[in-house]
Design a protein around this motif. Structure first.
Motif, mmCIF file in Angstrom:
data_model
loop_
_atom_site.group_PDB
_atom_site.id
_atom_site.type_symbol
_atom_site.label_atom_id
_atom_site.label_comp_id
_atom_site.label_asym_id
_atom_site.label_seq_id
_atom_site.Cartn_x
_atom_site.Cartn_y
_atom_site.Cartn_z
ATOM 1 N N LYS A 19 32.503 18.132 13.757
ATOM 2 C CA LYS A 19 33.586 19.099 13.243
ATOM 3 C C LYS A 19 33.556 19.607 12.038
ATOM 4 O O LYS A 19 34.155 20.583 11.492
ATOM 5 C CB LYS A 19 35.009 18.607 13.569
ATOM 6 N N LEU A 20 32.488 18.965 11.320
ATOM 7 C CA LEU A 20 32.277 19.378 9.831
ATOM 8 C C LEU A 20 31.756 20.775 9.715
ATOM 9 O O LEU A 20 30.846 21.205 10.431
ATOM 10 C CB LEU A 20 31.687 18.308 9.119
ATOM 11 N N GLN A 55 40.058 13.116 6.520
ATOM 12 C CA GLN A 55 40.530 14.031 5.395
ATOM 13 C C GLN A 55 39.751 15.310 5.301
ATOM 14 O O GLN A 55 40.223 16.114 4.988
ATOM 15 C CB GLN A 55 40.601 12.979 4.259
ATOM 16 N N LEU A 56 38.471 15.058 5.594
ATOM 17 C CA LEU A 56 37.731 16.114 5.485
ATOM 18 C C LEU A 56 37.798 17.286 6.308
ATOM 19 O O LEU A 56 38.179 18.420 6.235
ATOM 20 C CB LEU A 56 36.143 15.833 5.394
ATOM 21 N N VAL A 57 38.013 16.874 7.714
ATOM 22 C CA VAL A 57 38.486 17.760 8.964
ATOM 23 C C VAL A 57 39.754 18.371 8.691
ATOM 24 O O VAL A 57 39.826 19.643 8.811
ATOM 25 C CB VAL A 57 38.144 16.880 10.240
ATOM 26 N N SER A 62 42.536 24.133 5.442
ATOM 27 C CA SER A 62 42.880 24.996 4.203
ATOM 28 C C SER A 62 41.692 25.320 3.512
ATOM 29 O O SER A 62 41.971 26.030 2.370
ATOM 30 C CB SER A 62 43.735 24.186 3.428
ATOM 31 N N GLY A 63 40.586 25.330 3.775
ATOM 32 C CA GLY A 63 39.178 25.841 3.069
ATOM 33 C C GLY A 63 38.991 24.795 1.831
ATOM 34 O O GLY A 63 38.293 25.107 0.894
ATOM 35 N N ILE A 64 39.522 23.323 2.162
ATOM 36 C CA ILE A 64 39.083 22.740 1.036
ATOM 37 C C ILE A 64 37.856 21.667 1.185
ATOM 38 O O ILE A 64 37.568 21.310 2.335
ATOM 39 C CB ILE A 64 40.126 21.539 0.751
ATOM 40 N N ARG A 67 33.944 18.135 -1.759
ATOM 41 C CA ARG A 67 33.590 18.118 -3.267
ATOM 42 C C ARG A 67 34.835 18.282 -4.011
ATOM 43 O O ARG A 67 35.148 17.414 -4.950
ATOM 44 C CB ARG A 67 32.760 19.030 -3.957
ATOM 45 N N GLN A 68 35.755 19.122 -3.567
ATOM 46 C CA GLN A 68 37.168 19.192 -4.164
ATOM 47 C C GLN A 68 37.982 17.868 -3.775
ATOM 48 O O GLN A 68 38.938 17.707 -4.631
ATOM 49 C CB GLN A 68 37.703 20.730 -3.495
ATOM 50 N N LEU A 69 37.755 17.408 -2.691
ATOM 51 C CA LEU A 69 38.560 16.070 -2.292
ATOM 52 C C LEU A 69 38.096 14.991 -2.931
ATOM 53 O O LEU A 69 38.997 14.070 -3.396
ATOM 54 C CB LEU A 69 38.513 15.966 -0.731
ATOM 55 N N PHE A 70 36.952 14.765 -2.847
ATOM 56 C CA PHE A 70 36.275 13.358 -3.371
ATOM 57 C C PHE A 70 35.471 13.699 -4.495
ATOM 58 O O PHE A 70 34.901 12.500 -5.008
ATOM 59 C CB PHE A 70 35.479 12.850 -2.290
#
Length: 227
Positions: A19-20, A55-57, A62-64, A67-70
């Motif tokens: 799903k990525l 968390q990525l999925v 929201s378009g995040i 790299r922005q998350l982690f």
């Protein structure tokens, strides 16, 4: 970890990876290479990805980006490698023991101080009453956790929460039995239920609280009222 459970996690990871987005897929590809280069075990890699992928999925909606998350791949690799070791979940026996020691400590100190303050006018509490009431009360508090409080913890499946009628009946019955134990043992003769000097009882209560503190640190004893 059991092999069957690990296989289920691997399967879930694969479904989530499908799903990525292309950008997040590349991030996971690079992260896997980095973890392999760091000699992290396959099981540890699987568990690390199992924390990241959901968390990525979800963030993609929201378009995040990853790299922005982690952060960068190297930064995330470092965070995974240096993650503090998690202590095992507390067992029902340890939770009961934690409750029993806490109750014994609190009741011993409280009733003894009341007796000293009233200069002997307060009914003395026998040591057998304190021990049995603490043991039974500890189990009552564990039941409260088992049927109510554990489902308020983050990530718990609230659909498995027992019905309120069943929960209420179990808790009311156990509380009633606790009161019966408290009242029944207090009527026993002092030969069976000796009354110690209040100072000695306060010391015993303090020792119980101290032992509880040491056991909590060693065995990760969870309090029943912890959420």
């Amino acid at each position: 970890m059991e092999a069957e459970t690990l296989r289920e996690i691997v399967s879930e990871n694969r479904e989530l990876e499908q799903k990525l987005t292309k950008r997040n897929e590349q991030y996971i590809f690079d992260l896997k290479k980095s973890l392999v280069a760091a000699n992290l075990s396959e099981e540890a890699q699987t568990l690390a990805l199992h924390e990241i992928l959901p968390q990525l999925v979800d963030g993609q909606k929201s378009g995040i980006t990853a790299r922005q998350l982690f952060g960068t791949v190297s930064a995330r690799t470092e965070a995974i490698l240096n993650k503090p070791e998690e202590l095992p979940e507390s067992t029902p026996f340890l939770m009961w023991l934690d409750n029993a020691l806490l109750l014994f400590g609190v009741m011993s100190i409280m009733f003894s101080i009341m007796m000293l303050w009233s200069k002997g006018k307060t009914q003395p509490m026998g040591i057998l009453t304190l021990v049995l009431a603490s043991m039974f009360g500890g189990y009552v508090f564990y039941l409260m956790y088992k049927y109510v409080y554990q489902y308020d913890r983050p990530g718990m499946d609230k659909s498995k929460r027992p019905g309120w009628l069943k929960t209420g009946l179990i808790l009311v019955a156990s509380m009633f039995l606790w009161i019966v134990v408290f009242a029944g043992t207090s009527m026993l003769p002092t030969v069976i239920n000796p009354v110690f000097d209040p100072i000695i009882v306060i010391i015993l209560g303090g020792v119980a609280i101290g032992v509880r503190h040491l056991l909590k640190k060693k065995y990760n004893m969870r309090s029943s009222l912890a959420r």
